[in-house]
Design an enzyme around this catalytic site. Structure first.
Site, PDB file in Angstrom:
ATOM      1  N   ASP A   4      -2.055   8.810   0.355  1.00  0.00           N
ATOM      2  CA  ASP A   4      -3.133   7.816  -0.398  1.00  0.00           C
ATOM      3  C   ASP A   4      -4.358   7.929   0.495  1.00  0.00           C
ATOM      4  O   ASP A   4      -4.419   8.300   1.801  1.00  0.00           O
ATOM      5  CB  ASP A   4      -2.698   6.542  -0.299  1.00  0.00           C
ATOM      6  CG  ASP A   4      -3.689   5.411  -0.911  1.00  0.00           C
ATOM      7  OD1 ASP A   4      -3.958   5.649  -2.031  1.00  0.00           O
ATOM      8  OD2 ASP A   4      -4.289   4.458  -0.368  1.00  0.00           O
ATOM      9  N   GLU A   6      -8.153   6.332   1.425  1.00  0.00           N
ATOM     10  CA  GLU A   6      -9.240   5.281   0.921  1.00  0.00           C
ATOM     11  C   GLU A   6     -10.727   6.281   1.146  1.00  0.00           C
ATOM     12  O   GLU A   6     -10.885   7.040   1.947  1.00  0.00           O
ATOM     13  CB  GLU A   6      -9.578   4.291   2.195  1.00  0.00           C
ATOM     14  CG  GLU A   6      -8.143   3.579   2.178  1.00  0.00           C
ATOM     15  CD  GLU A   6      -7.787   2.750   0.705  1.00  0.00           C
ATOM     16  OE1 GLU A   6      -8.644   2.328   0.036  1.00  0.00           O
ATOM     17  OE2 GLU A   6      -6.538   2.667   0.461  1.00  0.00           O
ATOM     18  N   HIS A 144      -4.601  -1.730  -0.360  1.00  0.00           N
ATOM     19  CA  HIS A 144      -5.876  -1.197  -0.195  1.00  0.00           C
ATOM     20  C   HIS A 144      -6.368  -0.624   1.273  1.00  0.00           C
ATOM     21  O   HIS A 144      -7.483  -0.234   1.452  1.00  0.00           O
ATOM     22  CB  HIS A 144      -7.160  -1.806  -0.462  1.00  0.00           C
ATOM     23  CG  HIS A 144      -7.220  -2.091  -2.024  1.00  0.00           C
ATOM     24  ND1 HIS A 144      -7.173  -1.396  -3.058  1.00  0.00           N
ATOM     25  CD2 HIS A 144      -6.878  -3.368  -2.680  1.00  0.00           C
ATOM     26  CE1 HIS A 144      -6.913  -1.752  -4.192  1.00  0.00           C
ATOM     27  NE2 HIS A 144      -6.744  -2.955  -4.259  1.00  0.00           N
TER      28      HIS A 144
END
Ligand code: ZN
Length: 208
Positions: A4, A6, A144
């Site tokens: 993942d 950000e 997140h």
């Protein structure tokens, strides 16, 4: 291998990576982790910090993405990459930067859990990672941030694999695009209803 990112925003032209994480999974268990903040070389817009909680101060002393991406690619090797919404988001960023820094593209196969969720859980209205965590009763604390999202995605992926083995009647009715494998959605246009690919505008496949 789950991964993942950000970023400073959603534009694959303008935005940069601020955090990257990966977890290595063997037989459903996390056996290794990779995670680092990245100095994006640009100010992080406040709306991005709002989402992921990552601020300029936090990345001021972090490495730049060139070295981080090299280490990441070494960590993942030729593993199949799994992640949420990676088809339209994360893969584009790492492909762009692999091209930019090393002049090559990333050849790993990948599985997008967003596409899986749309296929196997068509009854849900939303398929964000937090929606799926909620549906499966998985703890979404710390969502997140990249490493937390990897761990959540891993748990969601294990659940989705069970759905794939034993699809619901609703899932069996989901139509797939023969050109790119994404889901076909019913749309209406000037000439009535038709089936259109969810990868539009990238994939323009339609069916009457
Ligand atoms: Zn398509």
């Amino acid at each position: 291998m789950i991964f993942d990112l950000e970023t400073t925003g959603t534009s694959c032209q303008l935005d940069e990576v601020v955090e990257i994480s990966a977890v290595k999974v063997v037989s459903g268990e996390i056996v290794d982790e990779f995670s680092t903040l990245v100095n994006p070389g640009m100010p992080i817009p406040y709306y991005a910090s709002e989402v992921n909680g990552i601020t300029d101060d936090m990345v001021a002393d972090s490495p730049t993405f060139e070295g981080v991406l090299r280490n990441f690619l070494e960590f993942v090797g030729d593993a199949v990459l799994v992640g949420h919404n990676i088809h339209t988001f994360d893969m584009k960023f790492i492909q762009r930067d692999a091209q930019r820094y090393f002049g090559k593209s990333i050849g790993n196969d990948y599985i997008d859990t967003l596409q899986l969720a749309r296929t196997y859980l068509p009854q849900l209205r939303h398929h964000r990672l937090v929606d799926l965590a909620d549906y499966y009763g998985i703890d979404a604390e710390g969502a997140h941030r990249a490493l937390n999202d990897c761990r959540m995605t891993q748990q969601v992926f294990e659940k989705l694999r069970l759905e794939m083995e034993n699809p619901s009647d609703a899932a069996k009715k989901v139509k797939k695009c023969p050109r790119c494998g994404n889901i076909l959605r019913k749309r209406s246009g000037k000439y009535g209803e038709f089936w259109g690919c969810m990868s539009y505008p990238e994939c323009k496949y339609t069916q009457k």
